[in-house]
Scaffold this motif. Sequence first.
Motif, PDB file in Angstrom:
ATOM      1  N   LYS A   8       6.619  -2.336  -4.077  1.00 35.92           N
ATOM      2  CA  LYS A   8       6.113  -3.512  -3.740  1.00 35.92           C
ATOM      3  C   LYS A   8       4.766  -3.288  -3.232  1.00 35.92           C
ATOM      4  O   LYS A   8       4.591  -1.725  -3.123  1.00 35.92           O
ATOM      5  N   THR A   9       4.135  -3.877  -2.646  1.00 37.92           N
ATOM      6  CA  THR A   9       2.206  -4.078  -2.172  1.00 37.92           C
ATOM      7  C   THR A   9       2.613  -2.939  -1.154  1.00 37.92           C
ATOM      8  O   THR A   9       1.219  -2.215  -1.543  1.00 37.92           O
ATOM      9  N   TRP A  10       3.450  -2.681  -0.356  1.00 43.33           N
ATOM     10  CA  TRP A  10       2.843  -1.630   0.305  1.00 43.33           C
ATOM     11  C   TRP A  10       3.159  -0.544   0.268  1.00 43.33           C
ATOM     12  O   TRP A  10       2.811  -0.018   0.505  1.00 43.33           O
ATOM     13  N   GLU A  11       4.515  -0.369  -0.929  1.00 45.34           N
ATOM     14  CA  GLU A  11       4.960   0.566  -1.579  1.00 45.34           C
ATOM     15  C   GLU A  11       3.859   1.204  -2.537  1.00 45.34           C
ATOM     16  O   GLU A  11       3.271   2.665  -2.237  1.00 45.34           O
ATOM     17  N   TRP A  12       3.192   0.601  -2.735  1.00 42.15           N
ATOM     18  CA  TRP A  12       1.898   1.100  -3.177  1.00 42.15           C
ATOM     19  C   TRP A  12       0.870   1.511  -2.528  1.00 42.15           C
ATOM     20  O   TRP A  12       0.185   2.591  -3.033  1.00 42.15           O
ATOM     21  N   ALA A  13       0.490   0.845  -1.613  1.00 38.55           N
ATOM     22  CA  ALA A  13      -0.029   1.061  -0.039  1.00 38.55           C
ATOM     23  C   ALA A  13       0.188   2.917   0.033  1.00 38.55           C
ATOM     24  O   ALA A  13      -0.546   3.415  -0.043  1.00 38.55           O
ATOM     25  N   VAL A  14       1.176   2.414   0.082  1.00 39.13           N
ATOM     26  CA  VAL A  14       2.364   4.042   0.632  1.00 39.13           C
ATOM     27  C   VAL A  14       1.875   5.281  -0.232  1.00 39.13           C
ATOM     28  O   VAL A  14       1.086   6.417  -0.279  1.00 39.13           O
TER      29      VAL A  14
END
Length: 193
Positions: A8-14
């Motif tokens: 997910k987008t937030w997982e890519w950010a993490v």
Amino acid sequence: MKMQQWFKTWEWAVLFCVVVAIVVYAKTVSISEWPLATGGFLCVVAVLLFGLLLDMKTLRVRKGILIIGLGVITSMVYKFGVAEYVKCALELTHASGTCKVDVPPSVFITANTIDTVVLLLSIACGGVGGSILAAHGDVTATDAKSAPPANPGDIHTLLESIDSKLDRHNAKLNLVCAGAFGVLLLVIVRVFS
């Protein structure tokens, strides 16, 4: 499978933040001077990556191999990097009297806590990754017996029950992880204050 579908987008950010943190940490901190901080950093990074890999949307074989690989790499970095510099603190636990250096209690506790967390992570990665690979192996086995069709109402009730239990177990696991992370953080703060 496209890379955008893996996380997910937030997982890519993490994931991006974890990779940047690893690079910055490796460039700025000497493991020989800060082995306990490096051990704590390694544990935090490994836990974050474990969670990301566990949620990753990809083929079972790829996911299982990546999770097992995370456990192997974490263990290797710890053993060849961190453990070498805190071996006196660890030897007090395993072979008392072999090391002649005085080890403060805070260093002893921190070193052994990090050692235990790395061991736990290695076991978790091997267990989860192996289970994922075993599930794939079971699906592709030629001697697998198919189950008789069940009543769709029974399956729906069973799935709701499983979902409810998984939610409760997930909440408990999150609480345990948060507690372990908090304790590790307090020990590291205590050591360096």
